[in-house]
Design a protein around this motif. Structure first.
Motif, PDB file in Angstrom:
ATOM      1  N   GLY A 220       1.811   3.000   1.424  1.00 21.15           N
ATOM      2  CA  GLY A 220       2.353   1.651   1.500  1.00 21.15           C
ATOM      3  C   GLY A 220       1.272   0.601   1.729  1.00 21.15           C
ATOM      4  N   THR A 221       0.268   0.924   2.559  1.00 22.56           N
ATOM      5  CA  THR A 221      -0.760  -0.063   2.858  1.00 22.56           C
ATOM      6  C   THR A 221      -1.828  -0.109   1.765  1.00 22.56           C
ATOM      7  N   ARG A 222      -2.223   1.051   1.255  1.00 24.89           N
ATOM      8  CA  ARG A 222      -3.273   1.094   0.231  1.00 24.89           C
ATOM      9  C   ARG A 222      -2.797   0.419  -1.059  1.00 24.89           C
ATOM     10  N   TYR A 223      -1.568   0.733  -1.478  1.00 24.85           N
ATOM     11  CA  TYR A 223      -1.110   0.177  -2.748  1.00 24.85           C
ATOM     12  C   TYR A 223      -0.338  -1.127  -2.550  1.00 24.85           C
ATOM     13  N   GLY A 224       0.191  -1.302  -1.350  1.00 25.08           N
ATOM     14  CA  GLY A 224       0.914  -2.531  -1.043  1.00 25.08           C
ATOM     15  C   GLY A 224       2.339  -2.493  -1.567  1.00 25.08           C
ATOM     16  N   GLY A 225       3.254  -3.065  -0.782  1.00 22.80           N
ATOM     17  CA  GLY A 225       4.617  -3.195  -1.271  1.00 22.80           C
ATOM     18  C   GLY A 225       5.543  -2.094  -0.774  1.00 22.80           C
ATOM     19  N   ASN A 226       6.792  -2.481  -0.623  1.00 25.96           N
ATOM     20  CA  ASN A 226       7.771  -1.550  -0.087  1.00 25.96           C
ATOM     21  C   ASN A 226       8.181  -0.455  -1.070  1.00 25.96           C
ATOM     22  N   LEU A 227       8.073  -0.758  -2.376  1.00 27.62           N
ATOM     23  CA  LEU A 227       8.518   0.236  -3.348  1.00 27.62           C
ATOM     24  C   LEU A 227       7.620   1.469  -3.317  1.00 27.62           C
ATOM     25  N   ALA A 228       6.294   1.267  -3.257  1.00 26.29           N
ATOM     26  CA  ALA A 228       5.363   2.399  -3.191  1.00 26.29           C
ATOM     27  C   ALA A 228       5.658   3.219  -1.942  1.00 26.29           C
TER      28      ALA A 228
END
Lengths: 612, 86
Positions: free
Chosen positions: A143-151
């Protein structure tokens, strides 16, 4: 006696604990001589150890977030190694592995290689970097590396699917052992097992699970090694069995030639009324299957288990608990060391127990003897009565042939002490060890799922303003709900232990392996790429599983990739989709690139704060 | 090249060596299982031995070696952690 901090006193505390456990074993042995019944000994062994774990669980209770999620990041390397080993070695490793080698020989031993070699990937590709990241859970990293709630959400889905597949098998194993040792029905045993599991994790989360897992490792390794050394020495097969069973392995080859390895026809097995799940020996012990296909089947299974190991969240999260990045690396090495103690012993146990049954010159041998005599043996009778063993006289000659003796794989470990004529105290010890192995893995898995749901779904996505008290309340409630769901499914007895365990590895590798390693090793990997990769990997893997699994569509496997190996399809699709989509989308922003640079060096602050 | 980049180059190099050794003991050995089994070690058929113990021991040693090498690399470029970094 105990001055200073708890952490500084660990060697002393666990040293005393180990001594205490050995004294308990000796007391039980004395009690057995004094006439205590086998049943009472079994109950005492399981009850005593489970009570100890519960006490440790209670003493480790906590109200702090970082203690609950990552044990306060202060677990020393060697102890984290032991805890990981217990977390890792499941009911399947303890109870079913020697049985698998017993029936499958060399071909089954691909599991040994896969389940150890995966740690090389963990140490060189993942553990130190995830530790530097400072996440609480695996989806926390995604979630933090790629960003966003969907990941984040996709990672939670893969984690839940893989871990839940695994946990039902563990609860199943605790149920089997509890029901045998305590003499209660399986359906009740499952719930007794669940309560014991929750006692260890409920109050203290990761902190409690860590310290109970160390205790459980000590019990399980003692319980696994004592019978092997005892048996080997008792039968004069070698003082140190690991290096001295060469002759015995050769002897098994001779006996296989003498009795003949016959694969029974399915129709014969059905006609004789052999209970489901029981097998006879039909594969050579040390013989290697000829040809490229044989080698590929071995290697493809190794790939799945290794890559799966490096993607299983309940293992990766153990390395979030070390004090430093350096310690995380060392801790992986210690984990594998402690795992290897058991894994290198499993083939020896299989060799010993197989020889005891197959060699007609040994007093314990049953193959090649008149069936009427074999039926008089007490342990044969008791295992046949519970449908764990079976005799079918196919050729009607009244003599037990190799292909006429059926047994369930788990029985190899559980019954070997009885078969070898060891005192009952050893059987009780083995039951306690099996219980420890299954409980520790179940705890790690349930906690991995509950933490992902409470931290990543509830706190990060649903209610980022929730206070600590509420977060921990949610985490604990989820623990109970997930445990209960697992126990309910386990009580329905859907698959055998091993099918389900291998699937967990395949699910995890299909969806998580490449998003995790590319997140560290490839700066160009984008959010869209990771999301597409996770979805495509998991979907294609699952579709392939449905396509080949005999109980679903049952189509012929493609290139020998059967339902145990479907992760190869899933992970390949995941890699291709992730790379293609990443290259098609704009590269990650400079803040993300900088974050990856920081992750790659051990010094400096963690990416995520101490409490987040 | 900055210090960080050099450090990462060396780290990558170590990773590749580690995985090459891993590949040998995890896969190459077992590609030749049936021919290896004609040889023996400690009285065990060789492929059986590698499976039961040999490769597993190799993995344990490999990870300890890797951890030490990586620590040296971190030291060389001044990225060793200090107490209280966290």
């Amino acid at each position: 006696m105990f001055k200073g901090k708890f952490i500084d006193n660990l060697p002393k505390i666990y040293g005393l604990y180990t001594g205490g456990f050995l004294v308990f074993i000796i007391l039980m042995a004395i009690a057995e001589q004094a006439g205590m019944t086998a049943k009472t000994i079994g109950i005492l062994f399981v009850a005593f150890t489970v009570c100890i774990y519960a006490i440790i669980g209670y003493l480790s209770r906590t109200v702090q977030v970082d203690a609950y999620y990552v044990a306060g990041r202060q677990v020393p390397t060697v102890f984290n190694g032991m805890a990981t080993a217990a977390d890792w070695m499941s009911g399947a490793s303890f109870v079913a592995m020697a049985g698998g080698i017993y029936f499958g020989g060399y071909t089954y031993m691909a599991f040994l290689i896969g389940w150890t070699g995966g740690y090389v990937l963990v140490s060189s590709l993942l553990a130190p970097y995830l530790r530097k990241f400072g996440c609480y859970t695996v989806p926390d990293f995604i979630g933090t590396r790629y960003g966003g709630n969907l990941a984040r959400f996709c990672a939670v889905v893969v984690l839940t699917l893989a871990s839940f597949t695994y946990v039902t098998a563990q609860i199943n194993a605790t149920g089997t052992i509890a029901s045998r040792a305590l003499g209660i029905p399986f359906e009740l045993g499952v719930w007794v097992g669940l309560v014991s599991i929750l006692l260890c994790s409920m109050l203290g989360g990761m902190r409690a699970v860590t310290w109970t897992q160390v205790a459980q490792y000590i019990v399980l390794i003692i319980a696994y090694l004592i019978p092997i050394f005892w048996m080997s020495n008792k039968n004069g097969m070698g003082f140190f069995p690991h290096f001295m069973l060469g002759e015995e392995v050769a002897r098994l080859g001779e006996l296989e030639a003498q009795f003949g390895l016959v694969k029974n026809a399915a129709a014969d097995i059905k006609a004789a009324g052999v209970p489901g799940g029981l097998k006879s020996i039909a594969l050579p012990h040390s013989g290697v299957p000829e040809g490229a296909m044989g080698a590929w089947k071995f290697i493809s299974l190794v790939i799945c288990m290794m890559v799966g190991t490096a993607s299983l969240p309940h293992i990766l999260m153990r390395y979030f608990t070390t004090p430093s990045v350096k310690a995380a690396r060392k801790s992986v090495a210690w984990s594998l060391f402690f795992i290897a103690l058991l894994y290198t012993s499993a083939p020896m146990l299989a060799t010993l127990s197989k020889l005891q049954l197959m060699d007609p010159t040994l007093a314990t041998g049953i193959i090649g003897k008149p069936i009427a005599d074999v039926m008089q043996i007490e342990w044969v009778n008791s295992w046949i009565n519970v449908k764990q063993a079976f005799i079918a006289d196919f050729n009607g000659d009244g003599v037990l042939q190799l292909n006429e003796w059926f047994m369930r794989g788990d029985v190899v470990v559980l019954a070997t002490p009885e078969v070898a004529g060891l005192p009952y105290v050893i059987s009780g010890l083995v039951a306690a060890g099996g219980m420890a192995a299954a409980m520790s893995t179940a705890d790690g898995l349930i906690l991995a799922i509950a933490n992902a749901l409470s931290h990543d779904i509830y706190y990060k996505i649903i209610d980022p303003k929730a206070d600590v008290r509420k977060r921990l309340l949610v985490a604990r409630s989820l623990l109970i709900v997930i445990g209960a769901a697992g126990a309910y499914i386990a009580s329905m007895r859907i698959t055998s232990i091993l099918g389900a365990v291998a699937w967990a590895f395949d699910f995890a590798m299909s969806g998580l392996f490449f998003p995790l390693i590319l997140g560290v090793w490839w700066k160009r990997a984008t959010k869209q790429g990771a999301i597409a990769g996770m979805i495509a990997g998991l979907a294609s893997g699952t579709a392939y599983l449905i396509y080949v699994y005999p109980k679903f569509m049952g189509n012929a496997p493609w290139l020998g990739i059967d339902h145990l190996r479907f992760g190869i399809i899933g992970a390949s699709v995941c890699l291709v989709v992730m790379v293609v989509v990443s290259l098609m989308t704009p590269e990650p922003d400079s803040a993300t690139q900088k974050m990856i640079d920081e992750v790659r060096i051990p010094s400096g602050k963690t990416i995520l704060g101490k409490q987040h | 090249m900055s210090n960080k980049e050099k450090h990462w180059e060396k780290t990558k190099g170590l990773m590749i060596i580690t995985l090459a050794i891993w590949f040998f003991f995890g896969y190459v050995v077992f590609m030749f299982g049936s021919s290896l089994n004609t040889a023996s070690f400690l009285g065990y058929p060789l492929a059986y031995y590698m499976c039961a113990q040999g490769s597993i021991i190799a993995f344990v040693v490999l990870i300890f070696w890797f951890a030490n090498r990586q620590e040296k690399i971190d030291e060389e470029f001044g990225f060793t952690e200090r107490e209280g970094d966290d």
